[in-house]
Design a protein around this motif. Structure first.
Motif, mmCIF file in Angstrom:
data_model
loop_
_atom_site.group_PDB
_atom_site.id
_atom_site.type_symbol
_atom_site.label_atom_id
_atom_site.label_comp_id
_atom_site.label_asym_id
_atom_site.label_seq_id
_atom_site.Cartn_x
_atom_site.Cartn_y
_atom_site.Cartn_z
ATOM 1 N N ASP A 134 35.636 39.988 31.957
ATOM 2 C CA ASP A 134 36.846 40.379 32.677
ATOM 3 C C ASP A 134 36.752 40.015 34.155
ATOM 4 O O ASP A 134 37.376 40.652 35.005
ATOM 5 C CB ASP A 134 37.086 41.887 32.526
ATOM 6 N N GLN A 135 35.963 38.999 34.465
ATOM 7 C CA GLN A 135 35.772 38.583 35.854
ATOM 8 C C GLN A 135 36.139 37.126 36.099
ATOM 9 O O GLN A 135 36.034 36.659 37.228
ATOM 10 C CB GLN A 135 34.302 38.790 36.273
ATOM 11 N N ARG A 136 36.583 36.429 35.044
ATOM 12 C CA ARG A 136 36.793 34.988 35.167
ATOM 13 C C ARG A 136 38.235 34.607 34.875
ATOM 14 O O ARG A 136 38.927 35.266 34.090
ATOM 15 C CB ARG A 136 35.852 34.230 34.218
ATOM 16 N N ARG A 137 38.633 33.525 35.486
ATOM 17 C CA ARG A 137 39.970 32.962 35.319
ATOM 18 C C ARG A 137 40.283 32.704 33.845
ATOM 19 O O ARG A 137 39.464 32.185 33.095
ATOM 20 C CB ARG A 137 40.031 31.668 36.122
ATOM 21 N N ALA A 142 40.312 42.174 43.783
ATOM 22 C CA ALA A 142 39.393 41.223 44.411
ATOM 23 C C ALA A 142 39.072 40.080 43.459
ATOM 24 O O ALA A 142 38.977 38.912 43.880
ATOM 25 C CB ALA A 142 38.114 41.943 44.845
ATOM 26 N N VAL A 143 38.916 40.390 42.180
ATOM 27 C CA VAL A 143 38.667 39.349 41.182
ATOM 28 C C VAL A 143 39.877 38.424 41.066
ATOM 29 O O VAL A 143 39.742 37.189 41.051
ATOM 30 C CB VAL A 143 38.345 39.982 39.807
ATOM 31 N N LEU A 144 41.074 39.004 40.995
ATOM 32 C CA LEU A 144 42.286 38.203 40.788
ATOM 33 C C LEU A 144 42.552 37.248 41.941
ATOM 34 O O LEU A 144 42.878 36.077 41.725
ATOM 35 C CB LEU A 144 43.484 39.127 40.566
ATOM 36 N N VAL A 145 42.433 37.731 43.182
ATOM 37 C CA VAL A 145 42.730 36.847 44.310
ATOM 38 C C VAL A 145 41.668 35.769 44.435
ATOM 39 O O VAL A 145 41.944 34.657 44.918
ATOM 40 C CB VAL A 145 42.885 37.662 45.613
ATOM 41 N N ASP A 146 40.453 36.054 43.981
ATOM 42 C CA ASP A 146 39.380 35.061 44.007
ATOM 43 C C ASP A 146 39.578 34.005 42.925
ATOM 44 O O ASP A 146 39.352 32.814 43.165
ATOM 45 C CB ASP A 146 38.032 35.760 43.820
ATOM 46 N N PRO A 204 43.749 31.788 43.413
ATOM 47 C CA PRO A 204 44.249 31.629 44.785
ATOM 48 C C PRO A 204 45.571 30.882 44.859
ATOM 49 O O PRO A 204 46.280 30.992 45.872
ATOM 50 C CB PRO A 204 43.119 30.831 45.470
ATOM 51 N N GLU A 205 45.912 30.139 43.807
ATOM 52 C CA GLU A 205 47.206 29.447 43.807
ATOM 53 C C GLU A 205 48.350 30.391 43.450
ATOM 54 O O GLU A 205 49.522 30.074 43.695
ATOM 55 C CB GLU A 205 47.159 28.268 42.825
ATOM 56 N N LEU A 206 48.032 31.563 42.891
ATOM 57 C CA LEU A 206 49.049 32.505 42.433
ATOM 58 C C LEU A 206 49.301 33.610 43.442
ATOM 59 O O LEU A 206 50.453 33.988 43.695
ATOM 60 C CB LEU A 206 48.610 33.107 41.093
ATOM 61 N N TYR A 207 48.230 34.143 44.051
ATOM 62 C CA TYR A 207 48.356 35.277 44.968
ATOM 63 C C TYR A 207 48.123 34.818 46.409
ATOM 64 O O TYR A 207 47.090 34.217 46.723
ATOM 65 C CB TYR A 207 47.361 36.374 44.594
ATOM 66 N N ALA A 208 49.071 35.134 47.273
ATOM 67 C CA ALA A 208 48.996 34.701 48.676
ATOM 68 C C ALA A 208 48.021 35.540 49.479
ATOM 69 O O ALA A 208 47.461 35.069 50.473
ATOM 70 C CB ALA A 208 50.380 34.758 49.306
ATOM 71 N N ALA A 209 47.812 36.799 49.094
ATOM 72 C CA ALA A 209 46.910 37.709 49.802
ATOM 73 C C ALA A 209 46.652 38.903 48.897
ATOM 74 O O ALA A 209 47.355 39.114 47.902
ATOM 75 C CB ALA A 209 47.509 38.161 51.132
ATOM 76 N N ALA A 210 45.648 39.700 49.271
ATOM 77 C CA ALA A 210 45.302 40.880 48.475
ATOM 78 C C ALA A 210 45.050 42.077 49.372
ATOM 79 O O ALA A 210 44.576 41.930 50.505
ATOM 80 C CB ALA A 210 44.070 40.615 47.611
ATOM 81 N N GLY A 211 45.362 43.256 48.834
ATOM 82 C CA GLY A 211 45.048 44.526 49.487
ATOM 83 C C GLY A 211 44.078 45.298 48.603
ATOM 84 O O GLY A 211 44.369 45.530 47.418
ATOM 85 N N ILE A 212 42.937 45.675 49.162
ATOM 86 C CA ILE A 212 41.884 46.347 48.379
ATOM 87 C C ILE A 212 41.603 47.695 49.018
ATOM 88 O O ILE A 212 41.146 47.761 50.163
ATOM 89 C CB ILE A 212 40.606 45.482 48.331
#
Length: 358
Positions: free
Chosen positions: A162-165, A204-208, A211-219
């Motif tokens: 559950d950590q990989r693209r 944090a996993v998703l934005v990493d 990166p083409e899908l999410y412009a920024a992340a809030g953790i």
């Protein structure tokens, strides 16, 4: 026996709340009315919050920003729907808030990942992100983790699968995001992801990984991507161990805004610094002091800039527990005494559309 005017008013309120905040909040209104106490907020959310907060936080109530500017007519036109997404990894329900201010013009989308034991409705009530969406014309999605996937409804951020693209839960959350983009007028340059605790770690996993899908992340109160590989290493990371795990992270590709209480007894505050470590040395640090006796918390904001020009903000909330800063007491794990994390995240997000860092 003819119902009292107060009871009828409560039923009308429940119908409005059902449309705007969902069934959990509406049930609280109905339960209040049945107790003959329509004027006082239901205790459930506040009691859940009180278990996580020190006395000063229980007393303080941060006002909801600009809520009064949203008319009741506008609330009636908004809707909060439950939908289902499926792919090869399984299926997940999600809640989607469409504000009354929605038009055919492309809108930002914020994907919100709840923490352990929380639900989408609980997280929406605590963060009040839907209220901000009304003001700023955003869509807000809340993917839902079922007990079948994790007994405590935690996102499985610590499992390699559950950590990989395009694997496991990341593929489901990204799939939900893409489905909303396909079905609604979403600006693809302004799609963001945020989360609390286990949800923050998964954000944090998703934005990493996307990166083409999410412009920024809030953790918020979360952990770095891939800092654990099983439950024992996850527990060690939550207590502040495993520092070497974050040293191999590549340069950050997307902006991050991170919130963490330095009195968090569930996820050690050391994890916040590890999340932004790859950004390099701070460019600015400032402390906000609310004053003794105010019942409100002080905080320090550290701003960082990577060698590639990617920005980050680290908000350390002094004396705060494992709770969403500035959150509403109707949701669990909220700290009304802190700065308004939801408003600050949305401000940061809207300042960082994806094309700024292409």
């Amino acid at each position: 026996m003819k119902p009292s005017e107060g009871f009828l008013n409560s039923m009308r309120e429940a119908m409005m709340v059902l449309r705007t905040r969902g069934p959990t909040a509406a049930t609280e209104v109905i339960q209040r009315a049945l107790r003959g106490d329509p004027s006082r907020p239901a205790a459930g959310g506040a009691e859940a919050q009180a278990r996580t907060l020190p006395p000063t936080a229980k007393r303080a109530q941060a006002p909801l920003p600009l809520r009064s500017k949203v008319s009741l007519d506008a609330e009636d036109r908004s809707h909060f729907d439950t939908l289902t997404y499926s792919n090869a990894a399984g299926r997940r329900q999600y809640r989607l808030y469409v504000p009354a201010t929605a038009t055919s013009e492309p809108m930002p989308l914020i994907v919100m990942l709840h923490g352990c034991t929380q639900s989408a409705d609980d997280f929406a009530a605590g963060t009040q992100m839907n209220s901000l969406a009304d003001q700023h014309r955003c869509l807000v999605a809340y993917p839902m983790q079922p007990r079948q996937a994790n007994p405590s409804k935690c996102w499985n951020w610590f499992k390699p699968g559950d950590q990989r693209r395009e694997c496991g839960e990341p593929s489901l959350i990204a799939g939900i995001t893409r489905e909303i983009i396909a079905r609604h007028p979403v600006d693809p340059a302004r799609v963001y992801i945020a989360g609390m605790s286990a949800g923050g770690a998964m954000a944090a996993v998703l934005v990493d990984q996307y990166p083409e899908l999410y412009a920024a992340a809030g953790i918020h109160s979360g952990l770095p991507a891939r800092c654990a590989h099983d439950l024992p290493s996850a527990l060690a990371a939550m207590k502040g161990g495993n520092p070497s795990q974050t040293l191999t992270l590549e340069s950050p590709q997307r902006p991050l805004i991170v919130f963490h209480g330095d009195a968090d007894g569930t996820v050690d505050v050391a994890n916040a610094a590890r999340i932004v470590r790859a950004f390099g040395m701070p460019t600015q640090r400032s402390r906000e002091t609310r004053g003794p006796g105010s019942g409100l918390r002080d905080w320090t904001v550290t701003r960082l800039l990577s060698g590639e020009g990617v920005e980050a903000e680290l908000w350390t909330v002094h004396g705060a527990p494992h709770a969403w800063a500035g959150g509403d007491a109707r949701g669990s794990y909220t700290d009304p005494a802190g700065p308004n994390a939801s408003a600050e995240m949305l401000r940061f997000f809207l300042d960082h559309p994806i094309h700024h860092h292409r």
